[in-house]
Write a protein that holds these residues in place. Structure first.
Motif, short mmCIF file in Angstrom:
data_model
loop_
_atom_site.label_atom_id
_atom_site.label_comp_id
_atom_site.label_asym_id
_atom_site.label_seq_id
_atom_site.Cartn_x
_atom_site.Cartn_y
_atom_site.Cartn_z
N TRP A 146 1.03 -1.13 -0.09
CA TRP A 146 0.27 -0.18 -0.25
C TRP A 146 1.36 1.16 0.39
CZ3 TRP A 146 -4.16 -0.31 -1.50
CH2 TRP A 146 -5.30 -1.56 -0.94
N ASP A 147 2.33 1.11 -0.61
CA ASP A 147 2.78 2.61 -0.84
C ASP A 147 2.15 3.21 -2.02
OD1 ASP A 147 5.70 1.27 -2.28
OD2 ASP A 147 3.61 0.88 -3.14
N LEU A 148 2.65 4.07 -1.86
CA LEU A 148 1.73 5.09 -3.09
C LEU A 148 1.99 4.77 -5.17
CD1 LEU A 148 -0.13 7.53 -2.11
CD2 LEU A 148 2.43 8.79 -3.34
N SER A 149 2.79 4.39 -4.99
CA SER A 149 2.51 4.00 -6.69
C SER A 149 2.28 3.01 -6.63
CB SER A 149 4.33 3.17 -7.31
OG SER A 149 4.28 2.26 -5.63
N SER A 150 1.96 1.65 -5.18
CA SER A 150 1.29 0.52 -5.77
C SER A 150 -0.34 0.75 -4.93
CB SER A 150 1.47 -0.53 -4.77
OG SER A 150 2.65 -0.83 -5.15
N ALA A 151 -0.49 2.06 -4.21
CA ALA A 151 -2.05 2.22 -3.91
C ALA A 151 -2.01 2.35 -5.16
CB ALA A 151 -2.06 2.98 -2.83
N PHE A 152 -1.57 3.56 -6.49
CA PHE A 152 -1.79 4.20 -7.16
C PHE A 152 -2.50 3.04 -8.57
CE2 PHE A 152 -1.60 7.28 -9.94
CZ PHE A 152 -1.97 7.19 -11.62
N PHE A 153 -1.85 2.12 -8.74
CA PHE A 153 -2.16 1.18 -9.58
C PHE A 153 -3.03 0.06 -9.12
CE2 PHE A 153 0.08 -1.38 -13.12
CZ PHE A 153 -0.58 -2.78 -12.65
N PHE A 154 -3.28 -0.03 -7.44
CA PHE A 154 -4.88 -0.71 -7.57
C PHE A 154 -6.27 0.13 -7.61
CE2 PHE A 154 -7.71 -2.88 -4.95
CZ PHE A 154 -8.41 -2.17 -4.51
N ALA A 155 -5.74 1.46 -7.36
CA ALA A 155 -7.09 2.79 -7.85
C ALA A 155 -7.66 2.42 -9.09
CB ALA A 155 -6.13 3.80 -7.24
N GLY A 156 -6.31 1.90 -10.00
CA GLY A 156 -6.62 2.06 -11.94
C GLY A 156 -7.02 0.58 -11.52
N THR A 157 -6.80 -0.05 -11.51
CA THR A 157 -7.81 -1.56 -11.14
C THR A 157 -8.97 -2.14 -11.21
OG1 THR A 157 -7.07 -2.11 -9.15
CG2 THR A 157 -5.25 -2.74 -10.65
N VAL A 158 -9.25 -0.40 -10.34
CA VAL A 158 -10.56 -0.67 -10.04
C VAL A 158 -11.17 0.02 -10.53
CG1 VAL A 158 -12.01 0.83 -7.86
CG2 VAL A 158 -10.13 -0.91 -7.26
N ILE A 159 -11.10 1.57 -11.04
CA ILE A 159 -11.63 2.74 -11.84
C ILE A 159 -11.98 1.82 -13.34
CG2 ILE A 159 -11.35 4.17 -13.60
CD1 ILE A 159 -10.20 5.46 -10.69
N THR A 160 -11.44 0.72 -14.30
CA THR A 160 -10.93 0.57 -15.38
C THR A 160 -11.56 -1.40 -14.93
OG1 THR A 160 -8.99 -1.42 -14.81
CG2 THR A 160 -8.46 1.17 -16.20
N ILE A 188 -15.37 5.03 -11.84
CA ILE A 188 -16.08 4.34 -13.41
C ILE A 188 -16.45 5.02 -14.39
CG2 ILE A 188 -16.86 1.71 -14.83
CD1 ILE A 188 -16.91 0.76 -11.42
N PRO A 189 -17.37 5.70 -14.70
CA PRO A 189 -17.74 6.58 -15.30
C PRO A 189 -16.98 7.41 -15.80
CG PRO A 189 -19.77 6.60 -13.85
CD PRO A 189 -18.25 6.29 -13.29
N LEU A 190 -16.51 8.13 -14.70
CA LEU A 190 -15.50 9.50 -15.14
C LEU A 190 -14.10 8.35 -16.35
CD1 LEU A 190 -13.60 11.53 -15.13
CD2 LEU A 190 -12.77 9.94 -12.97
N SER A 232 -18.68 -0.09 -25.72
CA SER A 232 -19.32 -0.95 -24.90
C SER A 232 -18.71 -2.05 -25.35
CB SER A 232 -20.42 -1.20 -25.56
OG SER A 232 -19.68 -2.09 -27.02
N TYR A 233 -18.18 -3.09 -25.35
CA TYR A 233 -17.69 -4.58 -24.56
C TYR A 233 -17.47 -4.38 -23.35
CZ TYR A 233 -13.13 -3.63 -22.85
OH TYR A 233 -11.67 -2.99 -23.17
N ASN A 234 -17.09 -3.65 -22.77
CA ASN A 234 -17.17 -3.41 -20.75
C ASN A 234 -18.55 -2.33 -20.74
OD1 ASN A 234 -17.03 -3.12 -18.38
ND2 ASN A 234 -14.83 -3.45 -18.15
N THR A 235 -19.85 -2.49 -20.31
CA THR A 235 -20.75 -1.45 -21.01
C THR A 235 -20.75 -0.69 -19.87
OG1 THR A 235 -22.37 -3.00 -20.34
CG2 THR A 235 -22.08 -2.88 -22.69
N ILE A 236 -20.04 -1.16 -18.07
CA ILE A 236 -19.70 -0.21 -16.96
C ILE A 236 -18.99 1.17 -17.51
CG2 ILE A 236 -19.87 -0.75 -14.52
CD1 ILE A 236 -21.97 -1.86 -15.60
N ASN A 237 -17.80 1.02 -18.75
CA ASN A 237 -17.18 1.73 -18.44
C ASN A 237 -18.04 3.18 -19.17
OD1 ASN A 237 -14.93 1.34 -17.25
ND2 ASN A 237 -13.84 0.35 -19.12
N LYS A 238 -18.73 2.26 -19.79
CA LYS A 238 -19.20 3.58 -20.63
C LYS A 238 -19.58 5.17 -20.37
CE LYS A 238 -23.02 2.44 -23.58
NZ LYS A 238 -23.76 1.84 -24.51
N GLY A 239 -19.45 5.23 -21.15
CA GLY A 239 -20.30 6.90 -20.63
C GLY A 239 -21.54 7.42 -21.05
#
Lengths: 418, 317
Positions: free
Chosen positions: A127-141, A167-169, B310-317
């Motif tokens: 949970w150092d900064l770079s790993s947490a950054f990576f984790f946040a990235g995996t959540v959002i994508t 996720i919408p972002l 839309s392959y991952n539709t949750i990502n879609k804006g």
């Protein structure tokens, strides 16, 4: 495999760029006020069919996975059990319950992300900064590797809220990046098309070739090259690197292989570069998967259309042939009847002038003809034509006197007159 | 030219904001989780020391043993005595795995061990993911009418203006989905799974339905789970229907923001850009509005390729 809708001349003129997007338009029709009842019926059938297909696909996949993996799993299980027994036998002061307790603790620690194996002093934090950054990235994508995951209640609640906004972002970002990627690609295609226009190749062929080129080039840049880099840096095999790339870029993200997750000394810029690659690679994969989806949809639509067309054609042809046949028979029978009537009236006149009785002579040849004709009848039904009647009937030369011409096939209708 | 410049500007702004968002998340996660991790590490250390002190085991052989145990555990093979003898790859579990593969959730609690399995996963996923998206789209298109279009028309007829009608409907739909697909399943999971709390169940539902699928919680993997195949199939059905509802929500929101002009302002692909001939369902039934949409569409439509990822539709804006 070419994109079917690119070969459609209508769409080729309509769109200036090759369609790589997946339109959210489904196979089924929309309900319109007028035809709603019909469309509803069709939709349910189609959706049920597709759903059954998916279930079938899953069952097939399950069967294959089971046959591939179960032997390995059993082997793994046997190996670890034998390890345990060996350990217990070698270190007789340890009893089984103590060992079980230790293992349980170790396993739960692993689940919390702490690896007790190896020296714990120079272990870098998860949970150092770079790993947490990576984790946040995996959540959002929405990849969600899972090699690190929050374990506190606060962390989990924050994860939920964070994902809800992020996720919408990321979706917007992906749309934007995909847009730009598509524009660049479209411009390149236009340039290539300008070059090829002198060579006089059809536009659809150019589009097909350019799509293939796009796929190949993208594969090289976003799949093959990173796989080679991962193989070199992480020490995975070629298949494992490719497996990691595909699993990551489709956002499945199992987490059994994670770039930057092993105990190796990584360069400082390794993780940010991986993150950037994920971003662009996701856009590329989105385009590819949309394309595959488009093709599946168009293929199924085409197949449906083609099957429908074939059926319609067959029905049409059958209807045409039988109508034609009926029409010809009707027409010819009318002509025959007219001719016969005329011949009969002439004969009556002649016989009345000469003093003969006409009736018996007329009936005899007719009967003979009809007997001969019965053999030919099936042949006529098959050929829908009126040839092949000449030979058995020329014997009845008496027919010529009545004005009936066997060559013309008039005989075939005579049985109607009976 | 102006619109092109604007789109580049928007994109850069989005990227910068995204990086800031990631940094912010990293900071918060770090500050919350790190102390707990430190404590756990200290506990582990102490446990190991204690074990080594009272036995004849050397540190090296213990390390060796632990490494092997952890490798096996990574693949779901447990060495504990009371671990169930059910395989991770019987038919129901394999189907569950195939399902996590094609819906892109990807828990990772079981992963293919063999090389052939990995190669097959690649091919299976490349075909299965778009296929699943196709099915979801078809299903959503079907249920869009009774769940979205009809209620909105109903609201309009009872006197509301089109825009507020869509907002009201969307809020109602959101509340319904949260109740049925997050809160209720969370309660069910907290009862069925022995070690899960309500928050754990909610966390699991959310992480699964967004297809993140971290894999720290996976239903049906506890040893001694009764009716395991049936349970796994039920979870699969829940995931599929839940994904469909999420996609429906997303699509409704997209159409709503089309109506309110948000998507054209942000130069995002409109929901109706993807509907070429067959799918022309304006969310409100006003002919003037559809005429407006048509003219707006031609103005704001700038690109086809990858404009609807839309392959991952949750990502879609």
């Amino acid at each position: 495999m070419a994109a079917p809708d690119l070969l459609d001349p209508k769409s080729a003129t309509h769109n200036t760029k090759p369609r790589l997007s997946f339109s959210t338009k489904p196979i089924t029709l929309t309900p319109r006020e007028e035809s709603e009842v019909v469309a509803t019926v069709m939709k349910w059938k189609t959706v049920t069919a597709i759903f059954l297909l998916v279930v079938l696909y899953l069952v097939m996949g399950a069967a294959v996975f089971r046959s591939l993996e179960q032997p390995h799993e059993s082997a793994q299980r046997l190996a670890i059990l034998s390890q345990k027994l060996e350990f217990l036998s070698r270190h007789s002061c340890v009893n089984q319950s103590q060992l079980e307790e230790l293992v349980k603790q170790v396993v739960s620690a692993i689940r919390s992300g702490v690896n007790p194996a190896g020296t714990l002093t120079n272990h870098s934090s998860l949970w150092d900064l770079s790993s947490a950054f990576f984790f946040a990235g995996t959540v959002i994508t929405t990849i969600g590797f899972g090699n690190t995951s929050p374990h506190t209640e606060g962390g989990r609640i924050f994860c939920i809220v964070y994902a809800l906004l992020g996720i919408p972002l990321f979706g917007f970002l992906l749309a934007g990046v995909g847009d730009q990627l598509g524009t660049i690609f479209g411009k390149g295609i236009a340039k290539v098309e300008k070059m090829f226009v002198h060579w006089d190749i059809s536009q659809t062929k150019i589009r097909v070739i350019s799509t293939l080129l796009f796929v190949l080039f993208g594969c090289l840049l976003f799949v093959a090259l990173p796989a080679a880099i991962f193989k070199h840096i992480e020490g995975w095999s070629a298949l494992e690197s490719l497996y990691f790339v595909v699993i990551t870029l489709t956002t499945i993200g199992f987490g059994d292989f994670v770039a930057g997750g092993s105990e190796i000394e990584y360069l400082d810029y390794y993780k940010p570069v991986v993150w950037f690659w994920i971003l662009v690679g996701l856009a590329y994969f989105a385009a590819i998967l949309s394309m595959i989806g488009d093709w599946l949809r168009v293929i199924s639509k085409r197949t449906k259309e083609e099957v429908g067309e074939i059926r319609a054609h067959a029905a049409e042809w059958t209807a045409n042939v039988s109508a034609e046949f009926k029409e010809t028979r009707r027409r010819v029978s009318v002509e025959i009847y007219d001719k016969f009537q005329r011949a009969a009236s002439i004969k009556r006149k002649l016989s009345s002038e000469l003093g003969f009785s006409p009736a018996p002579e007329l009936t005899l040849p007719r009967r003979t003809v009809s007997v001969n004709f019965n053999d030919e009848r099936d042949k006529i039904e098959r050929d829908a034509g009126l040839q092949g009647l000449t030979t058995p009937l020329t014997r009845n030369s008496g027919l010529y006197m009545n004005g009936l011409d066997p060559e013309r096939g008039d005989i075939s209708i005579i049985e109607h007159l009976k | 030219m102006n619109s092109v410049g604007k789109s580049w500007l928007l994109l850069t702004g989005l990227i910068v904001f995204y990086i800031i968002y990631l940094l912010f998340g990293a900071l918060v996660f770090s500050s919350i989780e790190r102390p707990v991790e430190e404590q756990l590490r200290r506990d582990m250390d102490a446990l190991k020391q204690e074990f080594l002190n009272q036995s004849c085991v050397s540190a090296a052989s213990l390390e060796n043993f632990l490494v092997r145990v952890l490798t096996a555990n990574k693949y779901g093979v447990s060495v504990l005595r009371n671990s169930s003898v059910t395989s991770n790859w019987d038919l129901a579990s394999s189907m569950f795995f195939a399902n996590t593969l094609v819906t892109t959730v990807g828990y990772g609690h079981t992963t293919p061990l063999s090389d052939t399995g990995k190669a097959f996963s690649i091919v299976y996923a490349l075909i299965g993911v778009p296929f699943t998206m196709l099915v979801l789209t078809a299903c959503v298109q079907r249920i869009m009418y009774p769940l979205v279009i009809a209620p909105v028309c109903l609201l309009q007829r009872s006197g509301l203006e089109p825009r507020p009608a869509t907002v009201v409907h969307f809020v109602l739909l959101l509340v319904l989905v949260v109740l049925c697909f997050f809160l209720m399943p969370a309660a069910v999971f907290s009862v069925v799974e022995v070690s899960w709390s309500f928050l754990d169940g909610l966390y699991f539902s959310f992480i699964s339905l967004c297809t993140i699928g971290l894999g720290d919680f996976v239903p049906g993997t506890q040893p001694g789970q009764k009716y395991r195949p049936l349970y796994q199939v039920a979870v699969m059905v829940y995931l599929f229907v839940g994904l469909m509802m999420m996609y429906l929500l997303l699509r409704t929101f997209h159409k709503m923001s089309d109506l309110h002009g948000l998507t054209s302002f942000l130069q995002l692909p409109r929901c109706e850009d993807s509907d070429v001939d067959e799918d022309r369902e304006p969310i409100v039934d006003e002919d003037s509005r559809t005429a407006n949409h048509v003219t707006e569409k031609t103005a704001s439509r700038h690109l086809d390729p990858a404009s609807q990822p839309s392959y991952n539709t949750i990502n879609k804006g």
